[in-house]
Design a protein around this motif. Structure first.
Motif, PDB file in Angstrom:
ATOM      1  N   ALA A   1      15.754   6.951 -12.295  1.00  0.00           N
ATOM      2  CA  ALA A   1      15.415   6.948 -13.651  1.00  0.00           C
ATOM      3  C   ALA A   1      14.343   8.036 -13.995  1.00  0.00           C
ATOM      4  CB  ALA A   1      15.124   5.454 -14.293  1.00  0.00           C
ATOM      5  N   ALA A   2      13.532   8.131 -13.152  1.00  0.00           N
ATOM      6  CA  ALA A   2      12.292   9.216 -13.285  1.00  0.00           C
ATOM      7  C   ALA A   2      12.821  10.650 -13.142  1.00  0.00           C
ATOM      8  CB  ALA A   2      11.149   8.802 -12.588  1.00  0.00           C
TER       9      ALA A   2
ATOM     10  N   GLN B   1       4.197  11.676  -7.967  1.00  0.00           N
ATOM     11  CA  GLN B   1       3.942  12.126  -9.371  1.00  0.00           C
ATOM     12  C   GLN B   1       3.371  13.578  -9.103  1.00  0.00           C
ATOM     13  OE1 GLN B   1       2.222   9.562 -12.135  1.00  0.00           O
ATOM     14  NE2 GLN B   1       4.075   8.444 -11.730  1.00  0.00           N
TER      15      GLN B   1
ATOM     16  N   ASN C   1       0.868  -1.234   0.051  1.00  0.00           N
ATOM     17  CA  ASN C   1       0.029   0.134   0.115  1.00  0.00           C
ATOM     18  C   ASN C   1       0.807   1.454  -0.249  1.00  0.00           C
ATOM     19  OD1 ASN C   1      -2.225  -1.677   0.239  1.00  0.00           O
ATOM     20  ND2 ASN C   1      -2.099  -1.736   2.521  1.00  0.00           N
TER      21      ASN C   1
ATOM     22  N   ALA D   1       2.023   2.562  -3.369  1.00  0.00           N
ATOM     23  CA  ALA D   1       0.945   3.118  -4.176  1.00  0.00           C
ATOM     24  C   ALA D   1       0.652   4.450  -3.409  1.00  0.00           C
ATOM     25  CB  ALA D   1      -0.467   2.454  -4.108  1.00  0.00           C
TER      26      ALA D   1
ATOM     27  N   GLU E   1       9.619  -2.609 -11.391  1.00  0.00           N
ATOM     28  CA  GLU E   1       8.390  -3.124 -10.606  1.00  0.00           C
ATOM     29  C   GLU E   1       7.543  -3.689 -11.608  1.00  0.00           C
ATOM     30  OE1 GLU E   1       6.943  -2.785  -7.548  1.00  0.00           O
ATOM     31  OE2 GLU E   1       8.763  -2.402  -6.620  1.00  0.00           O
ATOM     32  N   GLY E   2       7.678  -2.956 -12.912  1.00  0.00           N
ATOM     33  CA  GLY E   2       6.716  -3.455 -14.029  1.00  0.00           C
ATOM     34  C   GLY E   2       6.998  -4.952 -14.270  1.00  0.00           C
TER      35      GLY E   2
ATOM     36  N   TRP F   1      12.706   5.501  -9.224  1.00  0.00           N
ATOM     37  CA  TRP F   1      12.845   6.940  -8.991  1.00  0.00           C
ATOM     38  C   TRP F   1      13.826   7.509  -9.572  1.00  0.00           C
ATOM     39  CZ3 TRP F   1       8.155   7.753  -8.380  1.00  0.00           C
ATOM     40  CH2 TRP F   1       7.168   7.163  -7.665  1.00  0.00           C
TER      41      TRP F   1
ATOM     42  N   ALA G   1       3.747   6.422  -4.933  1.00  0.00           N
ATOM     43  CA  ALA G   1       3.726   6.638  -6.405  1.00  0.00           C
ATOM     44  C   ALA G   1       2.780   8.081  -6.697  1.00  0.00           C
ATOM     45  CB  ALA G   1       3.253   5.572  -7.040  1.00  0.00           C
ATOM     46  N   SER G   2       1.538   8.069  -6.243  1.00  0.00           N
ATOM     47  CA  SER G   2       0.580   9.227  -6.151  1.00  0.00           C
ATOM     48  C   SER G   2       1.372  10.612  -5.839  1.00  0.00           C
ATOM     49  CB  SER G   2      -0.373   9.102  -5.383  1.00  0.00           C
ATOM     50  OG  SER G   2      -0.955   7.955  -5.628  1.00  0.00           O
TER      51      SER G   2
END
Lengths: 427, 323
Positions: free
Chosen positions: A114-115, A92, A82, A85, A392-393, A112, A88-89
């Motif tokens: 790479a982002a 972003q 949890n 999630a 993660e994907g 994170w 991530a929100s």
């Protein structure tokens, strides 16, 4: 006329509500600004030992820096399902917590970093002289392109069999070191009506962990790491062989595995309903703290077959996100987190071992001491199930493939889905 | 028609007409002012976001880094070829059909029983209605324990030689290969249907009870005087008159079951081999754990279309009824 006046008045009221709604939202924003000055520590440490560890760490930090207000922003949920999630929100939405728990390896680097959401911490490592205090292979796990992005606080080992001492003694069995020994032991137990291996894969990562342990035991750490960098195809004969072993092992697990979580599965070993369980060494904390069992008396431990010199490493680390308002406070916290004192305050309570090589082994129990010794010479293999080995994907797709495989036991189909998912490795 | 007549009548007095028209516009303006805030809010926060989700679902945003390049229907194509999503479609279909059928039949039957002017009717009504007051999460946790193979009702059933795996059962009844999956009725989903029915039957009971009370006594009396047996009164008079209630119950239950997430998430999770997985759970996991934002958005749009299949004909027919 009167009616129109009434409606006009009510209209005004509606608008005033809306305006007051807006103004109250601006005032909460002011509050947020004040809150941002707080050092918000984001984690999923809400379980028994881990929460105590985190509190001890925060207490130590408060002693050193009494002027920095701290907020423990932990989100409950096993393995951070949890919390990730929520994180991530927030990331972003450009509202990062001051610092957050992230597993070293792909979860940090392919996620994170790479982002472009993390600040490098090279200067902190220089200042604190940490570069030779952590194992180089561990620093590599939290680095990308020569920059270091987070500070490891603990190490968990993933390749451990926990076994019930009484069952093994009663049946004259010795804990298995190879797959052949494992199946010999399992067969004997099965004929006596004892569940040889307990599994609780209501959340599929537990089955993925079992698979990755078998994978390392079959092909070894070097080849295992090459799988995730794309240097070795996922339909390599070694992977096929490991999958077949995995399939065979599933014949020895409890029938109700899909309704259990990992604690339920560990409990079967603790209560003597099953002989063995493969789980990370947080299970030791569960045995000792929750079930009140004694290490090496009630339960024993041994590395999973074929992985004696390997160390499936799961490391919790904390980094500095871009765009936080108090980076200096965050660095103060990270310096405490990476200190010997900080690691020795946290880890004995959490049941993990320190990430630093110069921590004090005397503070750890029997299992911890042996693991600290193993950690120094073992080959480190990042855990796939905990997001350290691959993005993660890819992990999500592997978990799905594992979930199907545990029921269908179709080796070819499983290998096909691994290969199909491998395009997500490069992300 | 009404308006035309007034205008015709007022043509004799042009002054009044002008006055009336102006009054109408101020009324309109006022009404518009009242509605405007909610129109704007709904336009942005409902339809705007639906549009945004549709846009994301056709992008390449399948990592942590947003990527809005156009992908066409690639994500949709991927989903319909995906084992897990095919299993989700099967489970949603089976769950919706079983759930609605049982809720409609059981609700109707219980309402008819309660309508027999029995003693303690309100007590029974409250007992049946009470589960409605719980959240699906609570229901899920309770039934997870009740139907757990190692605890719960199974300890009791085992004494009679019955041993059920309930929601851990991975069998598919009447299964045949279809696409990538085995199509049929997953046994595990029946356990979830039981929990959902337990919660929602009270609601359908209340709806039917209200419907029964609205049927005029004269109709029943007339049927009885005509010599109809009590069974025939129900079959030919009362149950046909309950039809609008049935339509409402089906619409309400369909949108619950097509979007179900919390009950499954708390009770079984996706289940071994995805026997209890539904699009809502898949959407959550793929978006927030796998960071497949575009895939998740595509699932959301597909779910929206499913619900629209039920809701849109209903809206159209009710509009027709109005005019």
């Amino acid at each position: 006329m009167k009616k129109r006046w009434l409606s006009l008045v009510s209209l005004l009221l509606v608008f005033s509500f809306i305006i007051s709604g807006c103004s109250s939202s601006t005032s909460t924003k002011d509050k947020d600004d004040k809150k941002a000055a707080k050092l918000e520590i984001f984690s999923w440490w809400t379980g028994a030992g881990e929460e105590d560890g985190l509190k001890a760490l925060i207490k130590l930090f408060k002693e050193k820096y009494p002027n920095v207000p701290v907020e423990n922003a932990a989100v409950a949920g096993g393995a951070g399902t949890n919390a990730k999630a929520v994180l991530a929100s927030r990331m972003q939405g450009n509202d990062p917590p001051a610092t957050f728990q992230v597993h070293g390896g792909a979860e940090l680097n392919a996620g994170w970093v790479a982002a472009g959401k993390m600040e490098p911490l090279n200067d902190l490592y220089e200042k604190e002289g940490w570069k030779d205090k952590f194992p180089q292979s561990l620093i590599d796990m939290v680095s990308k392109d020569g920059n270091i992005y987070s500070v490891p606080v603990n190490i968990h080992r993933g390749n451990v069999i926990w076994y019930n001492k009484k069952i093994f003694a009663d049946n004259g069995l010795t804990p298995p070191k190879t797959f052949d020994e494992f199946f010999a032991v399992a067969d004997k137990l099965k004929t006596k009506g004892i569940t040889p291996l307990s599994l609780g894969d209501k959340e599929p990562w537990t089955a993925t962990m079992l698979f990755e342990d078998i994978l390392v035991g079959t092909i070894g750490t070097e080849k295992y790491i090459k799988l995730w960098s794309g240097d070795l195809p996922l339909n390599d004969p070694g992977v096929v062989e490991a999958t077949k072993t995995f399939k065979k092992m599933l014949d020895y697990v409890n029938a109700d595995h899909s309704s259990r979580n990992w604690q339920d599965a560990s409990q079967m070993v603790g209560k003597g309903e099953a002989a063995m369980n493969v789980m990370g060494d947080w299970a030791k904390g569960y045995f000792v703290n929750d079930l009140k069992l004694k290490t090496n008396e009630d339960f024993g431990f041994i590395t999973t077959p074929g992985t004696e010199g390997d160390f499936l490493v799961i490391t919790d680390t904390f980094g500095l996100p871009k765009g936080v308002k108090n980076p200096d406070d965050v660095k103060k916290f990270l310096s405490v987190l990476g200190s010997v004192e900080g690691q020795d305050a946290f880890n004995p309570l959490k049941g993990s071992i320190p990430a630093r090589i110069d921590a004090d082994p005397a503070k750890y129990d029997e299992y911890g001491k042996q693991t600290i010794a193993d950690f120094k010479d073992a080959k480190l293999a990042p855990s796939l199930a905990h997001g350290s080995a691959a993005p993660e994907g890819f992990l999500t797709k592997v978990n799905q493939a594992i979930n199907i495989f545990v029921t269908q036991k179709d080796v070819d189909q499983f290998i096909d889905s691994l290969v199909a998912a491998s395009s997500d490795l490069k992300k | 028609m009404e308006l035309n007549r007034t205008e015709k009548g007022s043509a004799v007095l042009p002054e009044t007409k002008a006055k009336r028209n102006r009054k109408l516009t101020t009324d309109h303006l006022l009404a518009l002012c009242f509605i405007l805030p909610s129109i704007v809010l709904i336009a942005v926060f409902v339809y705007g976001f639906i549009g945004w989700t549709g846009y994301v679902s056709m992008s390449n945003w399948n990592t942590l880094v947003p990527d809005f390049s156009f992908a066409g229907l690639k994500n949709y194509a991927y989903l319909f070829q995906d084992y897990r999503f095919q299993a989700d479609l099967r489970n949603t279909l089976v769950f919706t059909v079983l759930f609605i059928a049982v809720v409609v039949l059981a609700g109707q039957a219980l309402a008819i029983f309660l309508d027999q002017k029995i003693r303690g009717e309100s007590l029974f009504r409250n007992i049946f209605f009470f589960p409605m007051a719980l959240s699906f999460v609570v229901t899920g946790v309770v039934w997870q324990w009740l139907l757990n193979p190692t605890t719960g009702v199974n300890l009791f059933l085992k004494k009679f030689g019955l041993d059920s795996m309930w929601y851990t059962n991975t069998d598919i009844l009447a299964g045949f290969k279809w696409g990538k999956i085995e199509f049929g009725i997953p046994v595990a989903i029946i356990a979830v249907v039981i929990a959902a029915v337990w919660q929602m039957t009270g609601f359908s009971l209340a709806m039917y009870l209200a419907g029964l009370r609205a049927i005029p006594e004269e109709l029943k009396e007339a049927a009885r005087i005509d010599g109809a047996s009590e069974f025939k009164v129900y079959r030919k008079v009362i149950i046909p008159l309950l039809r609008p209630i049935t339509v409402s119950v089906i619409i309400i239950m369909a949108h619950i079951s097509l979007k179900i997430f919390d009950l499954i998430y708390a009770m079984t999770g996706p289940g071994a081999n995805f026997v209890t997985d539904v699009p809502g759970v898949y959407m959550f996991e793929t978006t927030f754990r796998g960071n497949y934002y575009a895939n998740g958005a595509a699932i959301a749009i597909i779910m929206l279309l499913f619900v629209a299949i039920f809701i849109v004909p209903y809206l159209i027919s009710s509009r027709k009824g109005e005019s």
